[in-house]
Every structure is written in structure tokens, then in C-alpha cells.
Design a protein around this motif. Structure first.
Motif, short mmCIF file in Angstrom:
data_model
loop_
_atom_site.label_atom_id
_atom_site.label_comp_id
_atom_site.label_asym_id
_atom_site.label_seq_id
_atom_site.Cartn_x
_atom_site.Cartn_y
_atom_site.Cartn_z
N ASP A 107 0.90 -1.03 -0.09
CA ASP A 107 -0.05 -0.16 -0.01
C ASP A 107 0.91 1.36 -0.08
O ASP A 107 0.35 2.41 -0.10
CB ASP A 107 -1.15 -0.01 1.15
N GLY A 108 2.31 1.04 -0.11
CA GLY A 108 3.05 2.33 -0.02
C GLY A 108 3.02 3.18 1.41
O GLY A 108 3.79 4.09 1.41
N ARG A 109 2.39 2.48 2.31
CA ARG A 109 2.26 3.14 3.71
C ARG A 109 2.97 2.46 4.88
O ARG A 109 3.50 3.15 5.63
CB ARG A 109 0.94 3.50 3.91
N ALA A 110 2.66 1.02 4.75
CA ALA A 110 2.92 0.24 6.10
C ALA A 110 3.80 -0.71 5.61
O ALA A 110 3.97 -1.38 4.56
CB ALA A 110 1.66 -0.41 6.65
N LEU A 111 4.75 -1.19 6.48
CA LEU A 111 5.40 -2.41 6.52
C LEU A 111 4.58 -3.62 6.26
O LEU A 111 3.42 -3.70 6.86
CB LEU A 111 6.36 -2.56 7.55
N GLY A 112 5.17 -4.61 5.58
CA GLY A 112 4.43 -5.88 5.34
C GLY A 112 5.12 -6.95 4.63
O GLY A 112 6.36 -6.80 4.70
N ASN A 113 4.68 -7.98 4.01
CA ASN A 113 5.33 -9.10 3.54
C ASN A 113 6.19 -8.73 2.54
O ASN A 113 7.16 -9.37 1.93
CB ASN A 113 4.49 -10.27 3.26
N TRP A 114 5.98 -7.43 1.64
CA TRP A 114 6.57 -6.87 0.53
C TRP A 114 8.19 -6.68 0.87
O TRP A 114 8.84 -6.71 -0.12
CB TRP A 114 5.89 -5.72 0.27
N THR A 115 8.60 -6.52 2.08
CA THR A 115 9.71 -6.29 2.53
C THR A 115 10.78 -7.27 2.32
O THR A 115 11.81 -7.05 2.06
CB THR A 115 9.97 -5.85 4.06
N GLU A 116 10.19 -8.32 2.36
CA GLU A 116 10.99 -9.64 1.87
C GLU A 116 11.64 -9.59 0.32
O GLU A 116 12.58 -10.06 0.21
CB GLU A 116 10.16 -11.07 1.98
N GLU A 127 5.12 9.39 1.57
CA GLU A 127 4.87 8.23 2.54
C GLU A 127 5.57 6.95 1.76
O GLU A 127 6.22 6.38 2.60
CB GLU A 127 3.53 8.13 2.73
N SER A 128 5.56 6.74 0.55
CA SER A 128 6.10 5.54 0.08
C SER A 128 7.69 5.73 0.23
O SER A 128 8.22 4.49 0.51
CB SER A 128 5.53 5.41 -1.31
N THR A 129 8.36 6.90 -0.18
CA THR A 129 9.64 6.93 0.19
C THR A 129 9.95 6.70 1.68
O THR A 129 10.94 6.02 1.99
CB THR A 129 10.17 8.33 -0.31
N ARG A 130 9.33 7.13 2.70
CA ARG A 130 9.50 6.73 4.09
C ARG A 130 9.30 5.47 4.44
O ARG A 130 10.27 5.13 5.08
CB ARG A 130 8.63 7.99 4.72
N ILE A 131 8.37 4.83 4.09
CA ILE A 131 8.39 3.51 4.35
C ILE A 131 9.46 2.51 3.92
O ILE A 131 9.81 1.50 4.59
CB ILE A 131 6.93 2.82 4.10
N LEU A 132 9.52 2.81 2.56
CA LEU A 132 10.81 2.16 2.02
C LEU A 132 12.17 2.50 2.99
O LEU A 132 12.81 1.77 2.92
CB LEU A 132 11.17 2.33 0.24
N GLY A 133 12.26 3.48 3.18
CA GLY A 133 13.51 3.94 4.03
C GLY A 133 13.55 3.25 5.33
O GLY A 133 14.48 2.56 5.86
N VAL A 134 12.54 3.00 6.04
CA VAL A 134 12.33 1.98 7.16
C VAL A 134 12.73 0.80 6.66
O VAL A 134 13.49 0.10 7.60
CB VAL A 134 10.93 2.09 7.84
N ALA A 135 12.03 0.30 5.67
CA ALA A 135 12.51 -1.06 5.38
C ALA A 135 13.98 -1.53 5.10
O ALA A 135 14.48 -2.39 5.27
CB ALA A 135 11.30 -1.64 4.06
N VAL A 136 14.54 -0.62 4.14
CA VAL A 136 15.97 -0.64 3.88
C VAL A 136 16.77 -0.57 5.04
O VAL A 136 17.81 -1.30 5.32
CB VAL A 136 16.24 0.40 2.70
N SER A 137 16.58 0.32 5.91
CA SER A 137 17.20 0.59 7.13
C SER A 137 17.19 -0.65 8.09
O SER A 137 17.92 -0.97 8.79
CB SER A 137 16.91 1.82 7.80
#
Length: 319
Positions: free
Chosen positions: A52-61, A95-105
């Protein structure tokens, strides 16, 4: 016998749009493992993971052990800048950039490279000189600039801020200040411009002296590959090296199609047309005189540095 090419792992966030499809198609043809993060399932020959470009989920794998993450997520700016649309344009990017930043970090094996979309629109309305990364002036403070122009620059600034604020010490980061990507595909910028020419409306827009910055899709793809191979960080302009005036741009396009004349459009006509087409004249009237300083300095060689050869090639592909 040549050594077998290593299969790369490519993740495209927001990769269901035109630019994402161009890149996914290229990487898939190269034999790479392509994963697109999208909001809805689509029928394509590569893998699509819903997010959804907003929250962490299984996509981070999908990010684990990837060679490159390319974030293209964001609501289209080809719309009227109503209050609702403005909020969606900003939020979908930030929002999508920020949540990707969380996932990458937080990843145990984060992407080696994160390329985040930005825009050449971040520079000021420039008639006087070219804008490169080193000496270009960011816009937003021009005294006579319309509110819509200032909004677009504000979006770009917030987008880049969210990207560079992310703490990713193990991941190299590049912000892609891209010009309009010209592709023969249906529904893109080139397709829309060609429609105007076919309808006899392909004359200059306004005074016609505003600069058009553009890049052929082949050079756009090659620039992405170049950035993957070269140790560059920060903001990079991705545009052909020779922007030209709107009047000249449209003249070359008309001649390439075989039409000598095109009806010019006054500012008033453009405003009226934009209203009925539910878009903004900023996309046409703002002068984007952007040049690829860093790419050129690093030795990138364009296949299509001139618009007349690019337009001929695109026209040939369409026909």
C-alpha cells in the motif's frame, strides 16, 4: 565461450506505470529477477507483490539481497491541482519513500543501491541558462511563478528530503531528477504529443520560447544501468544534453510526422484546454532547461543527444 551473466535481483516500487513498465520489460528481457511492488495485481510476465506504500508488510522480503531498489511510486501529476489531488500527489510520494527507508534500514541484507524518482521540475523556470546539478537553481522563489509551479517544486523538495533523510548506511542512494521520458508506447508523453500533431494542433505552446527537457527511453534505461555500475550518489539529472525551445521541439515533431504546420496555442487557449482535459498548463509552459552534468562528466554517451534523431527513431517504432 563467454561467461554467463549473473542474474540480478531488481525491485521496482510503484512499477506498474509507464516508466516502471519500461524498466521491468528491459530487466526481464535481460534475464534478471524482477519484482514490482504495486497496489493492484496486473497481468505481466514478472512477479508483482501487493503493497500500500504506507506500512510495512510481507513485501519487505523482496528487498532482501536485492541489487537495486528503484522507487517510482506516486500519483500522476497529469491532473488538476485541486486540494484533494495535491494531498494525494504529495502523500503518495513522501509516504512511500519514507516506508521504503524504514524497510531498507531494518533489512538484514538491504539493497546495494536505492534509486528514487525525483523530477527535473525542481529547477526554476529557466530561459537564460542551462541547469545542471552543480550550478542549477532550485525553483519556488520566482516572484511571478504561478501557484501550480510552486506546488510542483514543493513536492519535489519534500520527495527528495524524505529520501535523503532515510538512514541507510549500507545502501548507496541516487535521486533521479528525470526529464520527460519519450517512449513509443501508447499513453505516454510522446503519444500525447503525436496526437496533437495528427489533429493539426501541434504548433508552439504560448510564446514557444520555453525549453523542453526530454530523454529517449533507450537512454533512460541505459542511464539506469550506468548508475548501477558506477559509484555515484546524490542527485543526478537524467535528460538529453540538448534541451530545445517548445517551438523548435514541436516543429521537429511535425516534420517527422510529415505535417508542415500546426495551430499554435495561446496561453488562454492552453488554460481552457487544460481545464477541460483535467490537467495543468505547468506541464507545457514551464521552461525546463535541464542538462545531465554528472552523467556527462562520468562518461555517459547518449545514443540520442538530439531531438530530431530521437523523434525519427520514436516515429519509426510507432509505425
Amino acid at each position: 565461450m563467454s561467461p554467463r551473466k549473473r542474474r540480478r535481483k531488481i525491485v521496482l516500487a510503484g512499477g506498474t506505470g509507464q516508466i516502471g513498465t519500461i524498466l521491468a520489460r528491459h530487466f526481464h528481457a535481460q534475464g534478471d529477477e524482477v519484482t514490482v511492488l504495486g497496489r493492484h495485481p496486473v497481468a505481466v510476465p514478472w512477479r508483482v507483490v501487493i503493497w500500500d506504500g504506507r506500512a510495512l508488510g510481507n513485501w519487505t522480503e523482496a528487498l532482501e539481497g536485492s541489487d537495486v531498489l528503484i522507487n517510482l511510486a506516486g500519483r500522476s501529476v497529469n491532473c488538476r491541482y485541486t486540494k484533494k489531488n495535491r494531498r494525494e500527489i504529495i502523500d503518495s510520494r513522501v509516504e512511500s519513500t519514507r516506508i521504503l527507508g524504514v524497510a531498507v534500514s531494518q533489512g538484514s541484507r538491504p539493497p546495494s543501491l536505492w534509486i528514487n524518482a525525483s523530477t527535473a521540475t525542481i529547477y526554476r523556470h529557466a530561459l537564460d541558462r542551462p541547469m545542471d546539478e552543480a550550478t542549477g537553481e532550485l525553483g519556488g522563489n520566482e516572484p511571478d511563478a504561478p501557484d501550480t509551479w510552486k506546488f510542483s517544486i514543493d513536492v519535489a523538495r519534500r520527495w527528495e528530503a524524505a529520501f535523503f533523510e532515510a538512514s541507510t548506511p549500507r545502501t548507496r542512494k541516487v535521486a533521479l531528477r528525470s526529464a520527460m521520458v519519450m517512449s513509443p508506447d501508447r499513453g505516454g508523453v510522446f503519444d500525447s504529443l503525436l496526437l496533437l500533431v495528427r489533429m493539426g494542433l501541434g504548433g508552439r505552446a504560448g510564446h514557444g520560447d520555453q525549453f523542453v527537457s526530454w530523454i529517449h527511453e533507450q537512454d533512460f534505461i541505459r542511464a539506469i544501468e550506468f548508475l548501477m555500475l558506477h559509484d555515484m550518489e546524490g542527485c543526478v539529472n537524467v535528460s538529453a544534453p540538448r534541451p530545445l525551445s517548445n517551438a523548435e521541439f514541436m516543429r521537429i515533431l511535425r516534420e517527422g510526422y510529415g505535417i508542415r504546420a500546426g495551430l499554435p496555442a495561446t496561453n488562454g487557449m492552453l488554460e481552457l484546454g487544460a481545464f477541460f482535459m483535467r490537467t495543468e498548463t505547468e506541464l507545457i509552459l514551464k521552461s525546463r532547461r535541464v542538462v545531465p552534468g554528472r552523467l556527462s562528466d562520468a562518461g555517459f554517451a547518449f545514443l540520442f543527444p538530439e531531438w530530431h534523431t530521437a523523434a525519427q527513431d520514436l516515429m519509426k517504432s510507432r509505425r
